[in-house]
Design a protein around this motif. Structure first.
Motif, PDB file in Angstrom:
ATOM      1  N   UNK A 362      34.273 -11.459  27.614  1.00 53.44           N
ATOM      2  CA  UNK A 362      33.434 -12.133  26.631  1.00 53.44           C
ATOM      3  C   UNK A 362      34.142 -13.357  26.045  1.00 53.44           C
ATOM      4  N   UNK A 363      35.441 -13.200  25.733  1.00 51.08           N
ATOM      5  CA  UNK A 363      36.178 -14.332  25.174  1.00 51.08           C
ATOM      6  C   UNK A 363      36.343 -15.428  26.218  1.00 51.08           C
ATOM      7  N   UNK A 364      36.640 -15.060  27.465  1.00 54.45           N
ATOM      8  CA  UNK A 364      36.814 -16.064  28.517  1.00 54.45           C
ATOM      9  C   UNK A 364      35.535 -16.845  28.757  1.00 54.45           C
ATOM     10  N   UNK A 365      34.394 -16.158  28.799  1.00 53.61           N
ATOM     11  CA  UNK A 365      33.120 -16.848  28.989  1.00 53.61           C
ATOM     12  C   UNK A 365      32.820 -17.754  27.790  1.00 53.61           C
ATOM     13  N   UNK A 366      33.209 -17.305  26.608  1.00 56.06           N
ATOM     14  CA  UNK A 366      33.000 -18.119  25.413  1.00 56.06           C
ATOM     15  C   UNK A 366      33.881 -19.365  25.449  1.00 56.06           C
ATOM     16  N   UNK A 367      35.132 -19.204  25.868  1.00 54.78           N
ATOM     17  CA  UNK A 367      36.007 -20.370  26.001  1.00 54.78           C
ATOM     18  C   UNK A 367      35.448 -21.370  27.019  1.00 54.78           C
ATOM     19  N   UNK A 368      34.920 -20.863  28.131  1.00 56.45           N
ATOM     20  CA  UNK A 368      34.336 -21.749  29.144  1.00 56.45           C
ATOM     21  C   UNK A 368      33.129 -22.486  28.576  1.00 56.45           C
ATOM     22  N   UNK A 369      32.332 -21.791  27.775  1.00 53.49           N
ATOM     23  CA  UNK A 369      31.172 -22.402  27.123  1.00 53.49           C
ATOM     24  C   UNK A 369      31.630 -23.508  26.169  1.00 53.49           C
ATOM     25  N   UNK A 370      32.671 -23.239  25.397  1.00 52.55           N
ATOM     26  CA  UNK A 370      33.214 -24.234  24.467  1.00 52.55           C
ATOM     27  C   UNK A 370      33.663 -25.479  25.223  1.00 52.55           C
ATOM     28  N   UNK A 371      34.366 -25.261  26.332  1.00 55.06           N
ATOM     29  CA  UNK A 371      34.866 -26.385  27.123  1.00 55.06           C
ATOM     30  C   UNK A 371      33.714 -27.217  27.705  1.00 55.06           C
ATOM     31  N   UNK A 372      32.691 -26.529  28.230  1.00 55.35           N
ATOM     32  CA  UNK A 372      31.544 -27.244  28.812  1.00 55.35           C
ATOM     33  C   UNK A 372      30.856 -28.125  27.784  1.00 55.35           C
ATOM     34  N   UNK A 373      30.756 -27.629  26.563  1.00 53.72           N
ATOM     35  CA  UNK A 373      30.036 -28.354  25.511  1.00 53.72           C
ATOM     36  C   UNK A 373      30.910 -29.375  24.797  1.00 53.72           C
ATOM     37  N   UNK A 374      32.206 -29.385  25.116  1.00 52.96           N
ATOM     38  CA  UNK A 374      33.106 -30.325  24.451  1.00 52.96           C
ATOM     39  C   UNK A 374      33.300 -30.020  22.977  1.00 52.96           C
ATOM     40  N   UNK A 375      33.270 -28.735  22.616  1.00 56.20           N
ATOM     41  CA  UNK A 375      33.416 -28.324  21.227  1.00 56.20           C
ATOM     42  C   UNK A 375      34.880 -28.055  20.888  1.00 56.20           C
ATOM     43  N   UNK A 376      35.211 -28.159  19.624  1.00 56.48           N
ATOM     44  CA  UNK A 376      36.497 -27.724  19.098  1.00 56.48           C
ATOM     45  C   UNK A 376      36.243 -26.428  18.345  1.00 56.48           C
ATOM     46  N   UNK A 377      36.736 -25.312  18.893  1.00 59.72           N
ATOM     47  CA  UNK A 377      36.359 -24.007  18.343  1.00 59.72           C
ATOM     48  C   UNK A 377      37.448 -22.973  18.622  1.00 59.72           C
ATOM     49  N   UNK A 378      38.429 -22.836  17.724  1.00 55.83           N
ATOM     50  CA  UNK A 378      39.466 -21.813  17.890  1.00 55.83           C
ATOM     51  C   UNK A 378      38.876 -20.406  17.836  1.00 55.83           C
ATOM     52  N   UNK A 379      39.542 -19.469  18.507  1.00 55.34           N
ATOM     53  CA  UNK A 379      39.103 -18.071  18.563  1.00 55.34           C
ATOM     54  C   UNK A 379      40.226 -17.169  18.064  1.00 55.34           C
ATOM     55  N   UNK A 380      39.873 -16.236  17.205  1.00 57.93           N
ATOM     56  CA  UNK A 380      40.803 -15.220  16.735  1.00 57.93           C
ATOM     57  C   UNK A 380      40.053 -13.904  16.692  1.00 57.93           C
ATOM     58  N   UNK A 381      40.721 -12.821  17.056  1.00 56.49           N
ATOM     59  CA  UNK A 381      39.983 -11.568  17.141  1.00 56.49           C
ATOM     60  C   UNK A 381      40.766 -10.357  16.705  1.00 56.49           C
ATOM     61  N   UNK A 382      40.042  -9.356  16.202  1.00 53.81           N
ATOM     62  CA  UNK A 382      40.609  -8.035  15.947  1.00 53.81           C
ATOM     63  C   UNK A 382      40.547  -7.287  17.276  1.00 53.81           C
ATOM     64  N   UNK A 383      41.539  -7.522  18.125  1.00 58.84           N
ATOM     65  CA  UNK A 383      41.448  -7.104  19.522  1.00 58.84           C
ATOM     66  C   UNK A 383      41.331  -5.593  19.682  1.00 58.84           C
ATOM     67  N   UNK A 384      41.879  -4.847  18.750  1.00 56.96           N
ATOM     68  CA  UNK A 384      41.864  -3.399  18.891  1.00 56.96           C
ATOM     69  C   UNK A 384      40.494  -2.782  18.793  1.00 56.96           C
ATOM     70  N   UNK A 385      39.526  -3.498  18.218  1.00 61.87           N
ATOM     71  CA  UNK A 385      38.164  -2.956  18.168  1.00 61.87           C
ATOM     72  C   UNK A 385      37.139  -3.901  18.795  1.00 61.87           C
ATOM     73  N   UNK A 386      37.607  -4.894  19.566  1.00 62.76           N
ATOM     74  CA  UNK A 386      36.683  -5.732  20.330  1.00 62.76           C
ATOM     75  C   UNK A 386      35.941  -6.777  19.541  1.00 62.76           C
ATOM     76  N   UNK A 387      36.381  -7.044  18.316  1.00 54.19           N
ATOM     77  CA  UNK A 387      35.705  -7.982  17.420  1.00 54.19           C
ATOM     78  C   UNK A 387      36.441  -9.324  17.444  1.00 54.19           C
ATOM     79  N   UNK A 388      35.713 -10.427  17.679  1.00 53.68           N
ATOM     80  CA  UNK A 388      36.383 -11.722  17.593  1.00 53.68           C
ATOM     81  C   UNK A 388      35.509 -12.745  16.871  1.00 53.68           C
ATOM     82  N   UNK A 389      36.209 -13.755  16.332  1.00 53.25           N
ATOM     83  CA  UNK A 389      35.594 -14.796  15.521  1.00 53.25           C
ATOM     84  C   UNK A 389      35.776 -16.140  16.207  1.00 53.25           C
TER      85      UNK A 389
END
Length: 477
Positions: A362-389
């Motif tokens: 999910x994070x990798x697909x989101x990063x690819x989406x960010x790159x395609x759209x030319x957005x600046x969008x850092x990602x941070x997540x509570x990895x132990x429960x699958x939650x990311x921002x």
């Protein structure tokens, strides 16, 4: 998020005028209608437009809350609870006007039972204030969303944070509530026993209800003993997949990690610049272990082996309190670090949650989406429960930029739902995610509407949140 869903509601001007007069007489200087007070109680930590209440009451007791609710119920005027205003989906907005109840003066610890590991507090106390009050007891409250939120607000949004992987979320740590209901009376949802099978679980019903079913006036919470030893550390990985594999292996092996946070390379770059760090700009895990000196050392060694197996760099960990504080302050400052990457832009902080087995995908697909759209969008997540921002930086004054961000968030939520995840792990629905809730739960929303109508027949409690308003619902005048 969909700005088109955020509209001014139908105002009950006659009822509002009557309530303003009643509350002014009842509360004097503790009731304010000035523009600055109203603006402070409608600000949102998103780019959703502010929608101001008509007045603000600074309550000091549950009797004050009952007075406000009874007046608003009689004249069918909206009531919007306000803690610290740190919610992220427009929960404190007043789309059809009404009265904001400010709980900042209801911030007392009512009772502590060290033997039972619980505490009862008023809703306006913040998590940092609570832990300062508890320090001498050897106990602490572990739920820590990034903001210094109020306990009442944390209950209302079913908050969690970095410690959730070990200590759970608010739903796991609230034993009982007192709540003022639509008739202006106060109820208690449960006793202090650690378990009960007595009747409906009303406590869990109000946890996460975002002020739409009643107004919380006290909270009884589970506490934890302050660990004898705390160790924390950081480990960089060559790929996002490798970092997530390390998370999954850590959880599957039963290592009782207290915190395990994922930061992508963009977020690490932001944290380095903002917090004066020098970590490699690669996908990185921040970790923390709680226990005795021996168990913390053992758990750190076990994770070191996992990290090496997944191709990670050396796991650098420390039990030094000052070094750990610096590490976690950087993590909690991630929002401000991200905003500093482009201080002239607006920011939208959004979150989703998926099963941890799908987190890397999910994070990798989101990063690819960010790159395609030319957005600046850092990602941070509570990895132990699958939650990311994702914090998307954009120009809120540019219609094309706003449209691009809206389309991105729609794809992000659709992606999470397609992986059997949720549109929000901890931010809540508020105004911004009502459409996504409909996609996530479908027919279950009819049952939610029935509950809302049964508990709040006049639709006075935070209308226009969670459930998309039906015609004539804002408010029922």
């Amino acid at each position: 998020m969909a700005v088109k869903d955020v509209k001014p509601g139908v105002r009950n001007d006659e009822g509002i005028a009557a309530v303003l007069g009643i509350l002014k007489q009842a509360f004097g200087e503790r009731f304010q209608t000035g523009q600055s007070f109203r603006e402070q109680h409608a600000h949102t930590a998103t780019y959703l437009p502010s929608q101001l209440p008509d007045g603000v009451v600074f309550v000091e007791s549950s009797d004050d809350v009952k007075t406000v609710v009874k007046a608003c119920a009689e004249y069918r005027v909206p009531v919007i609870p306000f803690g610290t205003g740190s919610s992220l989906e427009g929960q404190v907005n007043a789309p059809s006007g009404g009265i904001s109840i400010d709980f900042s003066r209801m911030n007392r610890v009512l009772s502590v039972s060290p033997a039972d590991l619980d505490v009862t507090v008023e809703p306006g106390i913040t998590r940092e204030e609570l832990n300062r009050e508890l320090r001498d007891t050897g106990l602490f409250f572990p739920i820590d969303p990034g903001a210094n939120a109020s306990i009442g607000g944390m209950v209302a949004t079913r908050a969690s944070g970095t410690n959730a992987v070990r200590y759970g979320t608010m739903k796991d740590n609230v034993l009982s509530l007192t709540v003022v209901t639509a008739d202006g009376e106060e109820i208690r949802t449960a006793r202090r026993a650690k378990k009960s099978s007595a009747g409906y679980d009303l406590t869990r019903l109000f946890v996460g209800s975002e002020g739409t079913l009643g107004v919380i006036t006290s909270v009884t919470l589970r506490l934890q003993g302050i660990p004898e030893k705390i160790g924390g550390g950081v480990c960089a990985f060559p790929t996002l997949q490798a970092a997530c594999d390390a998370v999954i292996m850590t959880i599957q092996m039963g290592i009782p990690v207290a915190r395990i946070e994922l930061l992508d390379d963009v977020q690490i770059r932001a944290c380095n610049a903002y917090s004066g760090l020098s970590y490699p700009e690669k996908p990185t895990l921040f970790l923390e272990f709680h226990g005795t000196e021996e168990t913390v050392a053992l758990q750190s060694a076990q994770f070191s082996e996992i990290a090496a197996e997944c191709g990670g760099d050396e796991f650098r960990w420390t039990a030094n309190a000052e070094e750990r504080t610096k590490l976690w302050k950087a993590r909690h400052d991630a929002y401000w670090a991200s905003r500093a990457l482009a201080p002239n832009l607006d920011g939208l902080s959004t979150d989703v949650c998926v099963p941890i087995s799908r987190l890397a995908e999910c994070v990798a697909e989101t990063q690819a989406d960010i790159a395609r759209e030319g957005l600046l969008a850092p990602i941070v997540g509570h990895a132990g429960d699958g939650n990311f921002h994702v914090l998307v930086l954009f120009d809120g004054k540019d219609a094309a930029s706003v449209a691009k961000v809206e389309a991105f968030t729609q794809r992000l939520n659709a992606r999470a739902l397609a992986m059997d995840g949720t549109c929000t792990g901890e931010h809540g629905i508020g105004q911004g995610k009502m459409a996504f809730l409909e996609e996530e739960l479908g027919g279950a929303l009819a049952l939610m509407r029935s509950i809302k109508k049964g508990l709040d027949p006049r639709n006075i409690f935070n209308p226009g949140k969670i459930l998309r308003p039906l015609e004539g619902e804002l408010p029922q005048a």
